[in-house]
Design a protein around this motif. Sequence first.
Motif, PDB file in Angstrom:
ATOM      1  N   UNK A   1       0.834  -1.203   0.000  1.00  0.00           N
ATOM      2  CA  UNK A   1       0.000   0.000   0.000  1.00  0.00           C
ATOM      3  C   UNK A   1       0.874   1.261   0.000  1.00  0.00           C
ATOM      4  N   UNK A   2       1.890   1.267   0.855  1.00  0.00           N
ATOM      5  CA  UNK A   2       2.756   2.436   0.954  1.00  0.00           C
ATOM      6  C   UNK A   2       3.510   2.672  -0.348  1.00  0.00           C
ATOM      7  N   UNK A   3       3.975   1.600  -0.965  1.00  0.00           N
ATOM      8  CA  UNK A   3       4.683   1.755  -2.238  1.00  0.00           C
ATOM      9  C   UNK A   3       3.751   2.332  -3.311  1.00  0.00           C
ATOM     10  N   UNK A   4       2.516   1.855  -3.367  1.00  0.00           N
ATOM     11  CA  UNK A   4       1.569   2.338  -4.375  1.00  0.00           C
ATOM     12  C   UNK A   4       1.128   3.771  -4.134  1.00  0.00           C
ATOM     13  N   UNK A   5       1.232   4.238  -2.891  1.00  0.00           N
ATOM     14  CA  UNK A   5       0.784   5.598  -2.566  1.00  0.00           C
ATOM     15  C   UNK A   5       1.955   6.552  -2.336  1.00  0.00           C
ATOM     16  N   UNK A   6       3.149   6.150  -2.748  1.00  0.00           N
ATOM     17  CA  UNK A   6       4.328   6.989  -2.519  1.00  0.00           C
ATOM     18  C   UNK A   6       4.188   8.361  -3.166  1.00  0.00           C
ATOM     19  N   UNK A   7       3.419   8.453  -4.233  1.00  0.00           N
ATOM     20  CA  UNK A   7       3.249   9.726  -4.927  1.00  0.00           C
ATOM     21  C   UNK A   7       2.270  10.678  -4.273  1.00  0.00           C
ATOM     22  N   UNK A   8       1.682  10.297  -3.162  1.00  0.00           N
ATOM     23  CA  UNK A   8       0.709  11.176  -2.519  1.00  0.00           C
ATOM     24  C   UNK A   8       1.349  12.410  -1.880  1.00  0.00           C
ATOM     25  N   UNK A   9       2.657  12.349  -1.613  1.00  0.00           N
ATOM     26  CA  UNK A   9       3.341  13.505  -1.049  1.00  0.00           C
ATOM     27  C   UNK A   9       2.800  13.921   0.307  1.00  0.00           C
ATOM     28  N   UNK A  10       2.491  15.212   0.437  1.00  0.00           N
ATOM     29  CA  UNK A  10       2.041  15.739   1.734  1.00  0.00           C
ATOM     30  C   UNK A  10       0.693  15.156   2.175  1.00  0.00           C
ATOM     31  N   UNK A  11      -0.056  14.571   1.221  1.00  0.00           N
ATOM     32  CA  UNK A  11      -1.343  13.973   1.591  1.00  0.00           C
ATOM     33  C   UNK A  11      -1.164  12.702   2.423  1.00  0.00           C
ATOM     34  N   UNK A  12       0.056  12.206   2.504  1.00  0.00           N
ATOM     35  CA  UNK A  12       0.305  11.052   3.362  1.00  0.00           C
ATOM     36  C   UNK A  12       0.086  11.382   4.835  1.00  0.00           C
ATOM     37  N   UNK A  13       0.320  12.640   5.210  1.00  0.00           N
ATOM     38  CA  UNK A  13       0.102  13.020   6.616  1.00  0.00           C
ATOM     39  C   UNK A  13      -1.366  12.894   7.032  1.00  0.00           C
ATOM     40  N   UNK A  14      -2.308  13.532   6.321  1.00  0.00           N
ATOM     41  CA  UNK A  14      -3.710  13.354   6.716  1.00  0.00           C
ATOM     42  C   UNK A  14      -4.197  11.931   6.489  1.00  0.00           C
ATOM     43  N   UNK A  15      -3.677  11.238   5.472  1.00  0.00           N
ATOM     44  CA  UNK A  15      -4.080   9.845   5.264  1.00  0.00           C
ATOM     45  C   UNK A  15      -3.698   9.003   6.471  1.00  0.00           C
ATOM     46  N   UNK A  16      -2.497   9.244   7.015  1.00  0.00           N
ATOM     47  CA  UNK A  16      -2.077   8.516   8.206  1.00  0.00           C
ATOM     48  C   UNK A  16      -2.966   8.813   9.401  1.00  0.00           C
ATOM     49  N   UNK A  17      -3.333  10.088   9.555  1.00  0.00           N
ATOM     50  CA  UNK A  17      -4.213  10.467  10.665  1.00  0.00           C
ATOM     51  C   UNK A  17      -5.571   9.794  10.540  1.00  0.00           C
ATOM     52  N   UNK A  18      -6.089   9.708   9.316  1.00  0.00           N
ATOM     53  CA  UNK A  18      -7.386   9.043   9.101  1.00  0.00           C
ATOM     54  C   UNK A  18      -7.291   7.560   9.427  1.00  0.00           C
ATOM     55  N   UNK A  19      -6.198   6.918   9.008  1.00  0.00           N
ATOM     56  CA  UNK A  19      -6.024   5.491   9.287  1.00  0.00           C
ATOM     57  C   UNK A  19      -6.010   5.215  10.786  1.00  0.00           C
ATOM     58  N   UNK A  20      -5.314   6.058  11.531  1.00  0.00           N
ATOM     59  CA  UNK A  20      -5.262   5.890  12.981  1.00  0.00           C
ATOM     60  C   UNK A  20      -6.622   6.213  13.600  1.00  0.00           C
ATOM     61  N   UNK A  21      -7.248   7.272  13.114  1.00  0.00           N
ATOM     62  CA  UNK A  21      -8.547   7.662  13.651  1.00  0.00           C
ATOM     63  C   UNK A  21      -9.622   6.617  13.431  1.00  0.00           C
ATOM     64  N   UNK A  22      -9.599   5.949  12.293  1.00  0.00           N
ATOM     65  CA  UNK A  22     -10.585   4.897  12.031  1.00  0.00           C
ATOM     66  C   UNK A  22     -10.488   3.779  13.058  1.00  0.00           C
ATOM     67  N   UNK A  23      -9.264   3.381  13.393  1.00  0.00           N
ATOM     68  CA  UNK A  23      -9.090   2.317  14.371  1.00  0.00           C
ATOM     69  C   UNK A  23      -9.544   2.753  15.757  1.00  0.00           C
ATOM     70  N   UNK A  24      -9.261   4.009  16.115  1.00  0.00           N
ATOM     71  CA  UNK A  24      -9.672   4.511  17.423  1.00  0.00           C
ATOM     72  C   UNK A  24     -11.193   4.624  17.524  1.00  0.00           C
ATOM     73  N   UNK A  25     -11.838   4.932  16.389  1.00  0.00           N
ATOM     74  CA  UNK A  25     -13.288   5.098  16.388  1.00  0.00           C
ATOM     75  C   UNK A  25     -14.030   3.774  16.275  1.00  0.00           C
ATOM     76  N   UNK A  26     -13.338   2.719  15.882  1.00  0.00           N
ATOM     77  CA  UNK A  26     -14.008   1.440  15.623  1.00  0.00           C
ATOM     78  C   UNK A  26     -14.782   0.904  16.825  1.00  0.00           C
ATOM     79  N   UNK A  27     -14.221   0.871  18.058  1.00  0.00           N
ATOM     80  CA  UNK A  27     -15.007   0.352  19.191  1.00  0.00           C
ATOM     81  C   UNK A  27     -16.301   1.115  19.426  1.00  0.00           C
ATOM     82  N   UNK A  28     -16.252   2.445  19.262  1.00  0.00           N
ATOM     83  CA  UNK A  28     -17.459   3.250  19.439  1.00  0.00           C
ATOM     84  C   UNK A  28     -18.475   2.910  18.354  1.00  0.00           C
ATOM     85  N   UNK A  29     -17.997   2.746  17.127  1.00  0.00           N
ATOM     86  CA  UNK A  29     -18.891   2.404  16.026  1.00  0.00           C
ATOM     87  C   UNK A  29     -19.534   1.040  16.247  1.00  0.00           C
ATOM     88  N   UNK A  30     -18.765   0.091  16.751  1.00  0.00           N
ATOM     89  CA  UNK A  30     -19.320  -1.242  17.021  1.00  0.00           C
ATOM     90  C   UNK A  30     -20.395  -1.182  18.101  1.00  0.00           C
TER      91      UNK A  30
END
Length: 245
Positions: free
Chosen positions: A118-147
């Motif tokens: 995934x990281x290799x395929x998204x290497x061209x995202x540049x600065x968008x990798x920062x918010x993408x990383x935050x979203x990935x972490x946020x999804x996991x943190x929100x998962x128990x509440x969503x369940x």
Amino acid sequence: MPTGRYDRLDALRGAAIAWMTAYHFGFDLNFFGWIRQDFYRDPVWTWQRTAIVSLFLFCAGLSQAVAHAQGQRWPRFWRRWAQIAGCALLVTAGSWLMFPRSYIFFGVLHGIAVMLVVVRLTAGWGRWLWPAGAIAIGLALAAPVAHASWPALGFLDRPPFHWLGLVGRKPITEDYVPVFPWLGVMWWGMAAGQWLLANRPQVLQGALAPQAGALAWMGRWSLSWYMLHQPVMIGVLAAVTAVLR
């Protein structure tokens, strides 16, 4: 840009390996009854595990930034990927022998194998990798509440979906490094590596202090060390335990 090894990056990876080895030695001492610690619930140990995995995956992201900048081609990438995936299967087999009820089905090597692609395929995202990383972490943190709010999401707690990490409860396993949130950490490593190479290359390319040479050596052989250190420590402790008890 330079195409050789980056000793500082190797040393940082080596530091993660050394910390992981110390952690596993404590786990093994506990397994054989030499100490009494709760590695599954005590924050002293659970937070260490989180920090170790975070450092290891951040280094993996940094390494991918360097490889991408150096023009690493897909055939070389897939050769390394195959080594990691093969070792992940060996970890599953070995853990099943020791912990048949909580064997490792998606641990750190399994996670790295998936996230590297995934990281290799998204290497061209540049600065968008920062918010993408935050979203990935946020999804996991929100998962128990969503369940808790939507019981229909319970299917994410079961195979073949729990490797994603969007679970309401952690599965019973000795090591669990799902895509979410850990992809976010690797994305941040890639983003940090790209920024450093563009703006502060000396941070990664500078000379290494002689005292850190051993760490750099460990970092260069991180996969081999990872695969060998536990069998060696477990074997030695098992032998010592059998002799003394």
